[in-house]
Design an enzyme around this catalytic site. Structure first.
Site: not given
Ligand code: 1CP
Length: 374
Positions: A34, A38, A47, A83, A158
């Site tokens: 990651r 973020r 973003r 993703d 998921y």
């Protein structure tokens, strides 16, 4: 387009690829799960103008956010920005990345008849934007690109739960109550993952990581019976591609041996297991990656430095160690801390020649078999 095999050959002598193969090299390679997104202000500013999906669907943007952490931190590998649910989303499964939550699937897949909503992935037709991102990166990057996919179990979790979960109760209910449907679902997801990873390598990814992030929710018996055969098929079908294959999951201390048995070249160890203890659970000849506690980066740097050195000490200079966090970068992380971790690993990490590398911590106590350099 440059020949992907030539691109891979360009990185064959990089510290990251050599470490994946246990070959001699001079610096301890480091990258962070990651690492893109973020925590980076330059990611957040992209973003502000685009949704997550827009970034993934626009190769120039996805390539840019893949490059951002490499520029800032100086990591030894890049991880493709996409993703684990991107391939299934392209097949028409209604899955959205909900900000602050993660992938949400509505309606979920819980019954035999729901399997008809999945079909085989044709990467060049279904996810051309992902592959175009890989092509851009393969040309622009000076370090190897890691392609990735979700492992069948984690993607299934998921799809069956409908989103992130703590108990995985719907997933486990399907696994226990309707084994045939379970295996068909995982078989379909394994095929999708294989197609996706092969296509990424064909476009120039130099290594692949299979994320079975939530496999640690399972006990070894269930992992072996309900999950391992499918992940094993993924690794088998990638073997001929000739790129290193990494296998990672969180809270998988009790599963490390089985995750290696699935066929990985490198196994990721999460932060809960002392690195040398985790490594002792992986057979000779399989490399190991990890495992600084990601939350440490939220505290003072002297503690981060001390624990980074501890990870290096536990790795014992093994030529098949790749430094990483024990899971992903937390969004609150100050990027300058990670920059300093990379510097520390590069300046203080030592790599022994394969012949002098210490043997595994054979008694599994993590207390003394691995030679320690202060
Ligand atoms: O912009 C945003 O806020 C979206 C947050 C985000 C990002 C940046 C998501 C939603 N996915 C990603 C990118 C991503 N996901 C990458 C590329 C970036 C990088 O690693 O640097 C990768 C490799 C993934 C893979 C991924 N997605 C995994 C496996 C890795 C892991 O961390 O264990 C998993 C479990 C996901 C699901 C997912 N997607 C997004 C979130 C927040 C989550 C986790 C949700 C949960 O806790 O269940």
């Amino acid at each position: 387009m440059i020949d992907p095999a030539a691109l891979r050959a360009r990185h064959a002598d990089s510290p990251f690829i050599r470490a994946c193969r246990g070959e001699p090299h001079d610096i301890v390679p480091v990258w962070f799960m990651r690492q893109a997104g973020r925590a980076l202000p330059e990611y957040r500013s992209i973003r502000e103008g685009h949704t997550f999906e827009e970034v993934v669907h626009t190769p120039e943007l996805a390539a840019e956010v893949t490059l951002q952490p490499v520029r800032r931190y100086g990591t030894d590998a890049a991880i493709l920005f996409s993703d684990i649910v991107t391939p299934v989303a392209s097949l028409g499964i209604d899955v959205r990345i909900k900000p602050g939550v993660g992938p949400v699937v509505d309606p979920p897949i819980r019954h035999r008849e729901d399997l008809a909503r999945l079909r085989h992935l044709e990467p060049e037709l279904d996810v051309p934007y992902v592959l175009d991102t890989v092509s851009i990166l393969a040309e622009e990057l000076d370090v190897p690109l890691i392609g990735f996919a979700g492992a069948p179990f984690t993607v299934a979790s998921y799809l069956v739960e409908g989103g992130p979960s703590k108990s995985y109760s719907h997933t486990k209910a399907l696994m226990y109550a309707d084994e045939l449907t379970w295996h068909r679902l995982l078989d379909q997801l394994a095929s999708i993952t294989i197609a996706s990873l092969k296509a990424q390598v064909e476009r120039g990814a130099s290594a692949v990581q299979l994320f079975d992030s939530w496999a640690g929710a399972l006990n070894p018996l269930d992992y072996e019976r309900h999950v391992l055969p499918h992940s094993q098929r993924v690794f088998e079908e990638l073997a001929d591609l000739g790129v290193p294959r990494i296998h990672f999951g969180v809270a998988t201390g009790e599963l490390l041996g089985l995750m290696a048995a699935a066929g990985a070249d490198v196994v990721g160890i999460d932060w809960r297991v002392p690195l040398d203890v985790g490594r002792a659970r992986i057979p000779e000849g399989v490399g190991f990656q990890g495992n600084l506690e990601p939350a440490l980066a939220l505290g003072p740097f002297d503690q981060v430095a001390e624990r980074t050195r501890d990870v290096l000490r536990r790795a014992g200079g093994a030529p098949d160690h790749i430094f990483n966090l024990g899971h992903g970068v937390l969004p609150e992380t100050d990027p300058s801390v990670l920059e300093r971790v990379v510097d520390l690993v590069h300046t203080e990490g030592e790599v022994r020649a394969p012949a002098d590398a210490p043997t595994r911590d054979v008694d599994g106590r993590g207390d003394g078999d691995v030679e320690v350099s202060a």
